[in-house]
Design a protein around this motif. Structure first.
Motif, PDB file in Angstrom:
ATOM      1  N   GLY A  38       0.823  -1.216   0.000  1.00 53.55           N
ATOM      2  CA  GLY A  38       0.000   0.000   0.000  1.00 53.55           C
ATOM      3  C   GLY A  38       0.848   1.253   0.000  1.00 53.55           C
ATOM      4  O   GLY A  38       0.591   2.188  -0.768  1.00 53.55           O
ATOM      5  N   GLU A  39       1.887   1.284   0.838  1.00 41.88           N
ATOM      6  CA  GLU A  39       2.784   2.435   0.895  1.00 41.88           C
ATOM      7  C   GLU A  39       3.554   2.582  -0.418  1.00 41.88           C
ATOM      8  O   GLU A  39       3.754   3.695  -0.907  1.00 41.88           O
ATOM      9  CB  GLU A  39       3.774   2.281   2.059  1.00 41.88           C
ATOM     10  CG  GLU A  39       3.170   2.513   3.440  1.00 41.88           C
ATOM     11  CD  GLU A  39       2.425   1.310   3.978  1.00 41.88           C
ATOM     12  OE1 GLU A  39       1.884   1.398   5.092  1.00 41.88           O
ATOM     13  OE2 GLU A  39       2.371   0.262   3.295  1.00 41.88           O
ATOM     14  N   ILE A  40       3.992   1.461  -0.972  1.00 35.91           N
ATOM     15  CA  ILE A  40       4.710   1.493  -2.241  1.00 35.91           C
ATOM     16  C   ILE A  40       3.809   2.012  -3.355  1.00 35.91           C
ATOM     17  O   ILE A  40       4.221   2.821  -4.185  1.00 35.91           O
ATOM     18  CB  ILE A  40       5.255   0.093  -2.587  1.00 35.91           C
ATOM     19  CG1 ILE A  40       6.321  -0.322  -1.568  1.00 35.91           C
ATOM     20  CG2 ILE A  40       5.845   0.067  -4.003  1.00 35.91           C
ATOM     21  CD1 ILE A  40       6.752  -1.771  -1.674  1.00 35.91           C
ATOM     22  N   ALA A  41       2.551   1.564  -3.360  1.00 33.55           N
ATOM     23  CA  ALA A  41       1.593   1.999  -4.392  1.00 33.55           C
ATOM     24  C   ALA A  41       1.366   3.504  -4.328  1.00 33.55           C
ATOM     25  O   ALA A  41       1.259   4.173  -5.357  1.00 33.55           O
ATOM     26  CB  ALA A  41       0.273   1.259  -4.215  1.00 33.55           C
ATOM     27  N   ARG A  42       1.298   4.049  -3.110  1.00 37.75           N
ATOM     28  CA  ARG A  42       1.075   5.494  -2.970  1.00 37.75           C
ATOM     29  C   ARG A  42       2.290   6.298  -3.417  1.00 37.75           C
ATOM     30  O   ARG A  42       2.172   7.468  -3.778  1.00 37.75           O
ATOM     31  CB  ARG A  42       0.721   5.827  -1.519  1.00 37.75           C
ATOM     32  CG  ARG A  42      -0.697   5.444  -1.136  1.00 37.75           C
ATOM     33  CD  ARG A  42      -1.093   6.031   0.204  1.00 37.75           C
ATOM     34  NE  ARG A  42      -0.435   5.355   1.311  1.00 37.75           N
ATOM     35  CZ  ARG A  42      -0.887   4.241   1.887  1.00 37.75           C
ATOM     36  NH1 ARG A  42      -1.991   3.666   1.437  1.00 37.75           N
ATOM     37  NH2 ARG A  42      -0.242   3.685   2.894  1.00 37.75           N
ATOM     38  N   ALA A  43       3.475   5.670  -3.405  1.00 35.19           N
ATOM     39  CA  ALA A  43       4.687   6.375  -3.836  1.00 35.19           C
ATOM     40  C   ALA A  43       4.819   6.406  -5.348  1.00 35.19           C
ATOM     41  O   ALA A  43       5.509   7.260  -5.891  1.00 35.19           O
ATOM     42  CB  ALA A  43       5.922   5.704  -3.221  1.00 35.19           C
ATOM     43  N   LEU A  44       4.143   5.488  -6.039  1.00 41.65           N
ATOM     44  CA  LEU A  44       4.276   5.374  -7.491  1.00 41.65           C
ATOM     45  C   LEU A  44       3.562   6.500  -8.230  1.00 41.65           C
ATOM     46  O   LEU A  44       2.495   6.942  -7.805  1.00 41.65           O
ATOM     47  CB  LEU A  44       3.700   4.036  -7.962  1.00 41.65           C
ATOM     48  CG  LEU A  44       4.505   2.778  -7.663  1.00 41.65           C
ATOM     49  CD1 LEU A  44       3.646   1.545  -7.898  1.00 41.65           C
ATOM     50  CD2 LEU A  44       5.759   2.726  -8.532  1.00 41.65           C
ATOM     51  N   PRO A  45       4.114   6.957  -9.345  1.00 46.19           N
ATOM     52  CA  PRO A  45       3.396   7.913 -10.196  1.00 46.19           C
ATOM     53  C   PRO A  45       2.253   7.202 -10.909  1.00 46.19           C
ATOM     54  O   PRO A  45       2.227   5.969 -10.992  1.00 46.19           O
ATOM     55  CB  PRO A  45       4.463   8.378 -11.185  1.00 46.19           C
ATOM     56  CG  PRO A  45       5.424   7.243 -11.250  1.00 46.19           C
ATOM     57  CD  PRO A  45       5.447   6.637  -9.878  1.00 46.19           C
ATOM     58  N   ALA A  46       1.327   7.969 -11.453  1.00 51.25           N
ATOM     59  CA  ALA A  46       0.122   7.402 -12.056  1.00 51.25           C
ATOM     60  C   ALA A  46       0.415   6.478 -13.224  1.00 51.25           C
ATOM     61  O   ALA A  46      -0.333   5.527 -13.470  1.00 51.25           O
ATOM     62  CB  ALA A  46      -0.813   8.535 -12.498  1.00 51.25           C
ATOM     63  N   GLN A  47       1.514   6.724 -13.956  1.00 49.72           N
ATOM     64  CA  GLN A  47       1.764   5.947 -15.171  1.00 49.72           C
ATOM     65  C   GLN A  47       2.265   4.527 -14.891  1.00 49.72           C
ATOM     66  O   GLN A  47       2.363   3.712 -15.804  1.00 49.72           O
ATOM     67  CB  GLN A  47       2.758   6.669 -16.092  1.00 49.72           C
ATOM     68  CG  GLN A  47       4.163   6.819 -15.545  1.00 49.72           C
ATOM     69  CD  GLN A  47       4.358   8.144 -14.842  1.00 49.72           C
ATOM     70  OE1 GLN A  47       3.409   8.728 -14.345  1.00 49.72           O
ATOM     71  NE2 GLN A  47       5.592   8.622 -14.824  1.00 49.72           N
ATOM     72  N   GLN A  84       9.326   6.025  -5.946  1.00 52.34           N
ATOM     73  CA  GLN A  84       9.160   7.478  -5.889  1.00 52.34           C
ATOM     74  C   GLN A  84       9.771   8.165  -7.109  1.00 52.34           C
ATOM     75  O   GLN A  84       9.306   9.221  -7.522  1.00 52.34           O
ATOM     76  CB  GLN A  84       9.764   8.021  -4.594  1.00 52.34           C
ATOM     77  CG  GLN A  84       8.940   7.634  -3.369  1.00 52.34           C
ATOM     78  CD  GLN A  84       9.495   8.237  -2.086  1.00 52.34           C
ATOM     79  OE1 GLN A  84      10.601   8.766  -2.055  1.00 52.34           O
ATOM     80  NE2 GLN A  84       8.724   8.143  -1.026  1.00 52.34           N
ATOM     81  N   LEU A  85      10.802   7.552  -7.692  1.00 53.53           N
ATOM     82  CA  LEU A  85      11.372   8.112  -8.914  1.00 53.53           C
ATOM     83  C   LEU A  85      10.554   7.721 -10.135  1.00 53.53           C
ATOM     84  O   LEU A  85      10.724   8.292 -11.211  1.00 53.53           O
ATOM     85  CB  LEU A  85      12.809   7.634  -9.106  1.00 53.53           C
ATOM     86  CG  LEU A  85      13.843   8.103  -8.093  1.00 53.53           C
ATOM     87  CD1 LEU A  85      15.210   7.542  -8.452  1.00 53.53           C
ATOM     88  CD2 LEU A  85      13.909   9.614  -8.014  1.00 53.53           C
ATOM     89  N   GLY A  86       9.684   6.709  -9.976  1.00 56.26           N
ATOM     90  CA  GLY A  86       8.891   6.241 -11.110  1.00 56.26           C
ATOM     91  C   GLY A  86       9.725   5.476 -12.109  1.00 56.26           C
ATOM     92  O   GLY A  86       9.469   5.518 -13.313  1.00 56.26           O
TER      93      GLY A  86
END
Length: 286
Positions: A38-47, A84-86
């Motif tokens: 969940g935390e990892i998913a929130r860090a990801l950019p939308a793409q 976080q860097l995507g």
């Protein structure tokens, strides 16, 4: 006396309740991935979809068992950094890498931005219209000038171009500004020996197996330090070759990994865990 006992009992009960609400830590890295998805998913950019990213991380663990021997805190720290860097880690895209590395006797994961990841971050800044890195061969028509009016000229030779003698990287902004970095092969050799223990000792490493790609990455990093990118992009470039130890008790780490203390280690350079070809032992950062 009764009142005292009741009061103490109430305090003990409250503490037990607080402890019970803490998330139980899993015993394996795959368990950590599942727990903190969940935390990892929130860090990801939308793409980048969280399910895809999770599969990529699981595949990385399967493909390189040494990652499973690393500390969970460093693995999740590297994954969060990549998220976080995507940038997708350990894929053929070459954007970023999760590298198992023996750091003072402890196996940890070192996060490293790849050559193509640096270019992707630069393009995302919205200011860069072109960025490339090239090899220069001895038969090419190549020259450059520095000073107030810097210029670079490169026409690849037709047919036999000869051996590689130099590398360069350049960028051009949408407003027309540009800059470049050039380094001859002996300069890059000196850089590799200084920053990669494996290469300096003649051990197998990406500097020995993929020298040209590593040389280009080095020049891209150098030239991007002068590019008019946002501060956060500069910080992202500087996050290369670091170990970040994820602490689930620190809530700030969930939203901004730049707040997590990092430990910079020597360049392990991605391919596989550097090993001594004679003994097969994992190279340690002593």
């Amino acid at each position: 006396m009764t009142n005292t006992v009741n009061q103490n009992g109430a305090i003990a009960k409250a503490r037990n309740s607080q402890v019970s609400t803490k998330r139980e830590q899993p015993t394996s890295i795959k368990g950590w991935l599942k727990t903190y998805q969940g935390e990892i998913a929130r860090a990801l950019p939308a793409q980048i979809g969280p399910e895809r990213f999770n599969r990529i991380c699981m595949t990385a663990l399967t493909a390189n068992p040494k990652l499973g021997e690393c500390t969970p805190a460093s693995f999740i720290g590297a994954v969060m950094n990549s998220a976080q860097l995507g940038l997708e880690p350990n894929t053929p895209l070459g954007q970023a890498y999760l590298i198992p590395f023996k750091n003072k006797g402890v196996m940890e994961v070192q996060f490293q931005v790849g050559y193509k990841g640096l270019i992707e971050l630069a393009r995302r800044s919205g200011e860069i219209s072109m960025i490339k890195a090239q090899e220069v061969h001895e038969n090419d028509d190549f020259s450059y000038e520095l000073g107030l009016n810097p210029t670079i000229h490169h026409v690849p030779a037709k047919g036999n171009r000869g051996a590689i003698i130099a590398y360069y990287a350049f960028y051009k902004t949408k407003s027309g500004d540009f800059d470049f970095e050039v380094a001859y092969k002996d300069e890059i050799e000196a850089h590799a020996k200084k920053h990669s223990m494996a290469y300096s000792k003649g051990w197998t490493s990406p500097w020995s197996t993929n020298f040209d790609q590593m040389a280009k990455k080095t020049l891209v990093k150098r030239v991007l330090k002068y590019a008019p990118m946002a501060t956060e992009r500069a910080l992202q470039i500087e996050s290369d070759t670091t170990i970040k130890r994820f602490d689930p008790t620190e809530s700030d780490a969930m939203s901004d990994l730049s707040l997590v203390a990092d430990s910079t280690v020597i360049e392990a350079e991605y391919e596989e865990t550097p090993t001594d070809p004679t003994t097969g032992e994992v190279i340690e950062n002593a």
